[in-house]
Enzyme design. Structure first.
Site, PDB file in Angstrom:
ATOM      1  N   ASN A  10      63.748  21.268   0.905  1.00  0.00           N
ATOM      2  CA  ASN A  10      64.672  21.352   2.035  1.00  0.00           C
ATOM      3  C   ASN A  10      65.894  20.445   1.907  1.00  0.00           C
ATOM      4  O   ASN A  10      66.704  20.372   2.812  1.00  0.00           O
ATOM      5  CB  ASN A  10      63.948  21.103   3.359  1.00  0.00           C
ATOM      6  CG  ASN A  10      63.417  19.692   3.482  1.00  0.00           C
ATOM      7  OD1 ASN A  10      63.448  18.922   2.528  1.00  0.00           O
ATOM      8  ND2 ASN A  10      62.915  19.345   4.652  1.00  0.00           N
ATOM      9  N   CYS A  11      66.051  19.773   0.779  1.00  0.00           N
ATOM     10  CA  CYS A  11      67.217  18.907   0.538  1.00  0.00           C
ATOM     11  C   CYS A  11      68.439  19.784   0.232  1.00  0.00           C
ATOM     12  O   CYS A  11      68.387  20.657  -0.635  1.00  0.00           O
ATOM     13  CB  CYS A  11      66.925  17.968  -0.629  1.00  0.00           C
ATOM     14  SG  CYS A  11      68.359  17.046  -1.217  1.00  0.00           S
TER      15      CYS A  11
END
Length: 115
Positions: A10-11
């Site tokens: 999710n970065c």
């Protein structure tokens, strides 16, 4: 040739790196720290490639949430590896390894030089 991309799904920066690799048709295996972890042996490889300081993401929220005494105790490779193994979200990301070549952080111009 296949690369290994290390990071967290999710970065946003990892997402950019994955999109870049996908658009170039570069095959890669994604190692998600949240699912696969980051054991001391893997962290030692990162430190061997970059030195310990670039591997520690001191700008992220995870680092800021680590208590001050623990952060202050990160003064060498061994202490960095111990803290990062316990807090994998504090590892600078993404990291890519392709054919023995390592890169840390995503920069499109630099990554364009990958095989």
């Amino acid at each position: 040739m296949t690369a290994t991309l290390y990071g967290i799904a999710n970065c946003d920066t990892v997402k950019k790196a994955r999109r870049f690799l996908d658009e170039r048709g570069t095959g890669y295996v994604f190692h998600d720290y949240k699912k696969a972890g980051a054991d001391p042996a893997l962290l030692a490889r990162f430190v061997g490639a970059f030195g310990w300081e670039p591997v520690v993401n001191r700008r992220g929220t995870t680092w800021r949430k680590i208590d001050e005494a623990t952060r202050a105790a990160v003064v060498d490779a061994a202490s960095a590896i111990a803290v990062l193994a316990a807090n994998p979200s504090a590892i600078k990301r993404p990291i890519i390894e392709m054919d023995g070549r390592w890169m840390i952080g995503f920069d499109e111009a630099s990554w364009s030089t990958l095989p």
